[in-house]
Each structure stands twice: as C-alpha cells, then as structure tokens.
Motif scaffolding. Structure first.
Motif, PDB file in Angstrom:
ATOM      1  N   LEU A   1     -19.654 122.533  19.531  1.00 24.13           N
ATOM      2  CA  LEU A   1     -19.603 123.181  20.843  1.00 24.13           C
ATOM      3  C   LEU A   1     -20.321 122.336  21.887  1.00 24.13           C
ATOM      4  CD1 LEU A   1     -19.439 125.415  23.001  1.00 24.13           C
ATOM      5  CD2 LEU A   1     -21.312 126.580  21.818  1.00 24.13           C
ATOM      6  N   LEU A   2     -21.525 121.889  21.565  1.00 21.71           N
ATOM      7  CA  LEU A   2     -22.306 121.118  22.534  1.00 21.71           C
ATOM      8  C   LEU A   2     -21.632 119.798  22.873  1.00 21.71           C
ATOM      9  CD1 LEU A   2     -25.887 121.803  21.146  1.00 21.71           C
ATOM     10  CD2 LEU A   2     -24.836 122.790  23.178  1.00 21.71           C
ATOM     11  N   SER A   3     -21.082 119.137  21.864  1.00 19.13           N
ATOM     12  CA  SER A   3     -20.395 117.869  22.109  1.00 19.13           C
ATOM     13  C   SER A   3     -19.137 118.078  22.950  1.00 19.13           C
ATOM     14  CB  SER A   3     -20.031 117.210  20.780  1.00 19.13           C
ATOM     15  OG  SER A   3     -19.347 116.007  20.983  1.00 19.13           O
ATOM     16  N   THR A   4     -18.362 119.105  22.612  1.00 23.77           N
ATOM     17  CA  THR A   4     -17.139 119.390  23.370  1.00 23.77           C
ATOM     18  C   THR A   4     -17.475 119.770  24.802  1.00 23.77           C
ATOM     19  OG1 THR A   4     -16.076 120.170  21.338  1.00 23.77           O
ATOM     20  CG2 THR A   4     -15.026 120.768  23.417  1.00 23.77           C
ATOM     21  N   TYR A   5     -18.497 120.592  24.955  1.00 21.77           N
ATOM     22  CA  TYR A   5     -18.951 121.015  26.287  1.00 21.77           C
ATOM     23  C   TYR A   5     -19.360 119.799  27.115  1.00 21.77           C
ATOM     24  CZ  TYR A   5     -21.559 123.819  29.731  1.00 21.77           C
ATOM     25  OH  TYR A   5     -22.015 124.404  30.892  1.00 21.77           O
ATOM     26  N   LYS A   6     -20.109 118.901  26.501  1.00 22.49           N
ATOM     27  CA  LYS A   6     -20.592 117.721  27.221  1.00 22.49           C
ATOM     28  C   LYS A   6     -19.447 116.865  27.738  1.00 22.49           C
ATOM     29  CE  LYS A   6     -23.400 113.571  26.724  1.00 22.49           C
ATOM     30  NZ  LYS A   6     -22.423 112.784  27.472  1.00 22.49           N
TER      31      LYS A   6
ATOM     32  N   VAL B   1     -14.347 126.459  27.506  1.00 21.35           N
ATOM     33  CA  VAL B   1     -14.725 125.899  26.210  1.00 21.35           C
ATOM     34  C   VAL B   1     -15.676 126.848  25.487  1.00 21.35           C
ATOM     35  CG1 VAL B   1     -16.115 124.088  25.118  1.00 21.35           C
ATOM     36  CG2 VAL B   1     -14.321 123.470  26.747  1.00 21.35           C
ATOM     37  N   ALA B   2     -16.677 127.351  26.209  1.00 20.62           N
ATOM     38  CA  ALA B   2     -17.629 128.282  25.599  1.00 20.62           C
ATOM     39  C   ALA B   2     -16.927 129.543  25.105  1.00 20.62           C
ATOM     40  CB  ALA B   2     -18.718 128.646  26.605  1.00 20.62           C
TER      41      ALA B   2
END
Length: 202
Positions: free
Chosen positions: A170-175, A185-186
C-alpha cells in the motif's frame, strides 16, 4: 547566552548532549527529506537546518546514507509503537472495521512521519532480524484473534505477516501514484484488506 544556561549546558552529561545533538540532526534530515526528497537534500543543508557546522554533523554521520539508515531505524521503532496504539482495543471492532483501521493506520504513518515515503527510495539497505520484526506481527496477530477468536496462534501470525506485506505494498503504491489517485488507492486497499480479514480468514 545567560550564565545560568551556560552552566546548565556544562552540567549536562556528555552522553546526553550527544544523544540530543544526534536527535537534532535526525529531525533536521527528516524535515528536509519530507519537503524536498532524499536525493535533493545535502549534508550541508542538514547541518544548516540543525544549526550546526558540517564538521559536527560528520562527527555523528560519515555520509548521507548512514544518516538515512539511522532515520529509518528510528522510524521503524516509532512505527511499531504506532501500531500498538492503533490496535490497542481490537475486540471492540467488527471485522470490516479492523480492515479499515489497518489501512487508516498505514495512512497515519505518512502524516506522522512525512519523510518515511521519500526514504523508501534511499539507497540504503535496512533490515531487521526475525526477532525484531516479531513484535509488530504479534500485535497484528492479536488483533486478528480478537475479531476471529477461533484462529490459532500460528495461523494468526502467518496472516499477520501477509498483512504487513500488504501494508508495505500500500505504501509503495501510494508513493508512486499521482496525488489525485492516492485516495482511490487507499480505498482499493481497504477493499483488499476487508476481503482478507472478513472472508479469507474463515
């Protein structure tokens, strides 16, 4: 500088002064990396932000990579505590609510530690032992067992490891998403976690 303040500084133990100065450098680096990104920030800028000489900064950190590694290590310790607070009362949650809370907790990392995402691109290899990684997974496993009482300890821990990897994704995709796409995305990850927590763990 008043004489009282100067005397207080002299009475401060050397180790305490060093710890405080090191923390000042890490805070300065975090502020600048959050604002400008890892690559754009220089050691000179960090020293200036901290109100210190570049020589003093190099006494603590020989290069930017070592500073980034220390900052990552600090964040990881603080993030483990973050999850303990987020998941402190899971028995009051429904299964979908727990899934949503996990995603919201991941989003909270970005707000609380804004330099965390830029540091993902820093060319430093940070790794922890299995023992050091275990407490976070146990925290998540306990939350899963609170909403799924029949899950065994071993199974809950395995599911917790999967959830940790989903949080990282999630964090990588969000970034790497455009700002206008990040809310969506979230929401997609909330759907994914809801499926996993509600359906896959039956």
């Amino acid at each position: 500088m008043s004489s009282t303040f100067a005397n207080d500084r002299r009475r401060e133990p050397q180790q305490a002064r060093a710890t405080r100065r090191r923390g000042t450098f890490l805070a300065a680096a975090g502020h600048l990396i959050a604002e400008h990104g890892y690559e754009a920030v220089t050691m000179t800028a960090i020293a200036e932000q901290a109100g210190a000489s570049i020589g003093t900064l190099y006494d603590y950190f020989p290069d930017k990579q070592s500073l980034a590694l220390a900052l990552k290590a600090q964040y990881i310790q603080e993030i483990d505590e973050h999850w303990k607070v987020i998941l402190k009362n899971p028995s009051a949650l429904t299964r979908p609510a727990l899934a949503n809370l996990i995603v919201e907790g991941a989003m909270g990392l970005i707000k609380e530690w804004p330099a965390y995402l830029p540091l993902l691109d820093a060319p430093v290899a940070y790794s922890r032992s299995a023992a050091a990684r275990r407490p976070l997974r146990k925290t998540i496993a306990s939350a899963l067992q609170a909403v799924h009482p029949k899950i065994s300890d071993d199974k809950a821990f395995i599911h917790a490891q999967v959830i940790v990897e989903l949080i990282k994704s999630l964090l990588s995709t969000y970034k790497h998403s455009a700002p206008k796409e990040r809310e969506a995305v979230a929401e997609e990850f909330k759907k994914l976690l809801r499926f996993y927590v509600v359906d896959a763990l039956r």
